[in-house]
Motif scaffolding. Sequence first.
Motif, mmCIF file in Angstrom:
data_model
loop_
_atom_site.group_PDB
_atom_site.id
_atom_site.type_symbol
_atom_site.label_atom_id
_atom_site.label_comp_id
_atom_site.label_asym_id
_atom_site.label_seq_id
_atom_site.Cartn_x
_atom_site.Cartn_y
_atom_site.Cartn_z
ATOM 1 N N MET A 1 60.844 10.143 39.678
ATOM 2 C CA MET A 1 61.142 8.724 39.838
ATOM 3 C C MET A 1 62.391 8.552 40.682
ATOM 4 O O MET A 1 63.351 9.271 40.536
ATOM 5 C CB MET A 1 61.389 8.072 38.490
ATOM 6 C CG MET A 1 60.146 8.024 37.622
ATOM 7 S SD MET A 1 60.441 7.123 36.112
ATOM 8 C CE MET A 1 60.337 5.477 36.704
ATOM 9 N N SER A 2 62.342 7.604 41.535
ATOM 10 C CA SER A 2 63.505 7.350 42.382
ATOM 11 C C SER A 2 64.361 6.261 41.753
ATOM 12 O O SER A 2 63.884 5.383 41.048
ATOM 13 C CB SER A 2 63.047 6.909 43.776
ATOM 14 O OG SER A 2 62.352 5.699 43.670
ATOM 15 N N GLU A 3 65.635 6.321 42.013
ATOM 16 C CA GLU A 3 66.567 5.321 41.477
ATOM 17 C C GLU A 3 66.555 4.091 42.354
ATOM 18 O O GLU A 3 66.391 4.158 43.567
ATOM 19 C CB GLU A 3 67.975 5.910 41.430
ATOM 20 C CG GLU A 3 68.109 6.946 40.350
ATOM 21 C CD GLU A 3 69.558 7.122 39.973
ATOM 22 O OE1 GLU A 3 70.341 6.180 40.162
ATOM 23 O OE2 GLU A 3 69.881 8.209 39.503
ATOM 24 N N VAL A 4 66.755 2.943 41.714
ATOM 25 C CA VAL A 4 66.804 1.671 42.436
ATOM 26 C C VAL A 4 68.228 1.489 42.937
ATOM 27 O O VAL A 4 69.181 1.591 42.167
ATOM 28 C CB VAL A 4 66.407 0.501 41.500
ATOM 29 C CG1 VAL A 4 66.503 -0.813 42.221
ATOM 30 C CG2 VAL A 4 65.028 0.720 40.930
ATOM 31 N N PRO A 5 68.389 1.246 44.243
ATOM 32 C CA PRO A 5 69.743 1.044 44.762
ATOM 33 C C PRO A 5 70.390 -0.182 44.137
ATOM 34 O O PRO A 5 69.727 -1.174 43.822
ATOM 35 C CB PRO A 5 69.545 0.840 46.262
ATOM 36 C CG PRO A 5 68.095 1.012 46.544
ATOM 37 C CD PRO A 5 67.374 1.178 45.279
ATOM 38 N N ALA A 6 71.719 -0.119 43.957
ATOM 39 C CA ALA A 6 72.468 -1.202 43.325
ATOM 40 C C ALA A 6 72.429 -2.482 44.153
ATOM 41 O O ALA A 6 72.585 -3.564 43.615
ATOM 42 C CB ALA A 6 73.915 -0.773 43.102
ATOM 43 N N ASP A 7 72.243 -2.380 45.469
ATOM 44 C CA ASP A 7 72.241 -3.570 46.319
ATOM 45 C C ASP A 7 70.846 -4.181 46.471
ATOM 46 O O ASP A 7 70.629 -5.060 47.293
ATOM 47 C CB ASP A 7 72.840 -3.255 47.679
ATOM 48 C CG ASP A 7 72.060 -2.175 48.412
ATOM 49 O OD1 ASP A 7 71.287 -1.447 47.759
ATOM 50 O OD2 ASP A 7 72.233 -2.074 49.641
ATOM 51 N N ASN A 8 69.899 -3.748 45.669
ATOM 52 C CA ASN A 8 68.533 -4.275 45.720
ATOM 53 C C ASN A 8 68.520 -5.707 45.167
ATOM 54 O O ASN A 8 68.824 -5.940 44.000
ATOM 55 C CB ASN A 8 67.608 -3.384 44.893
ATOM 56 C CG ASN A 8 66.168 -3.848 44.950
ATOM 57 O OD1 ASN A 8 65.867 -4.924 45.435
ATOM 58 N ND2 ASN A 8 65.280 -3.011 44.434
ATOM 59 N N PRO A 9 68.142 -6.698 45.983
ATOM 60 C CA PRO A 9 68.159 -8.091 45.508
ATOM 61 C C PRO A 9 67.061 -8.376 44.494
ATOM 62 O O PRO A 9 67.101 -9.399 43.814
ATOM 63 C CB PRO A 9 67.950 -8.906 46.788
ATOM 64 C CG PRO A 9 67.267 -7.984 47.729
ATOM 65 C CD PRO A 9 67.747 -6.608 47.389
ATOM 66 N N TYR A 10 66.073 -7.514 44.351
ATOM 67 C CA TYR A 10 64.969 -7.745 43.424
ATOM 68 C C TYR A 10 65.174 -7.053 42.083
ATOM 69 O O TYR A 10 64.326 -7.134 41.210
ATOM 70 C CB TYR A 10 63.657 -7.263 44.052
ATOM 71 C CG TYR A 10 63.375 -7.965 45.347
ATOM 72 C CD1 TYR A 10 62.997 -9.301 45.364
ATOM 73 C CD2 TYR A 10 63.527 -7.311 46.564
ATOM 74 C CE1 TYR A 10 62.771 -9.966 46.548
ATOM 75 C CE2 TYR A 10 63.294 -7.965 47.751
ATOM 76 C CZ TYR A 10 62.909 -9.297 47.752
ATOM 77 O OH TYR A 10 62.687 -9.952 48.924
#
Length: 184
Positions: free
Chosen positions: A1-10
Amino acid sequence: MSEVPADNPYRASDVAMPDMPTDQEIADAVSVHDRFPLLAKAVGQYFGHYARRWHLQQGDDRLARPWHWPALLFDFYWLMYRKLYLLAFTYLGLSFVAGAVIALVPAAETGALLAILALKLVLCLSANQVYRWHCERLIRRTQARHPDQPDRVLAELERRGGTSALALVIGIAIMFAITLFAEA
């Protein structure tokens, strides 16, 4: 699983949502509804709101919370919407008497205005308890009319309880007609 970047607006917020009910609050609401099914049918969709105002969760017989903004601000209309027709027209009649005193006896204007204010405050302070008495009376009368017919009682409470948008519209039409006749 990949991590969701902190700057992801969703990305979903990590902050807890304070307006969401907790599991315990949901369980309490269901419990109150289960303990007072006839009252829930008589009130309709706003039963949870009135259950809190009537202190049903605590299981005691305290009087209802005394302040009710809609009854203060929309007096006659609130009474019509809640199907308190006799009280609505009694309130309207008392308001007319006070208005007639203002029109016919200018020296008594202050007293009549204070009477109107007192009438509004009495309604506002007693609206929750009066509505509970109305619902309990409706339940008693329906059970007496249909003894040993619990399904019929529930159906009748659903039909005769709750709110009425039609009565509200009729109340608005009545006040509009009165305003037209007063200006004629």
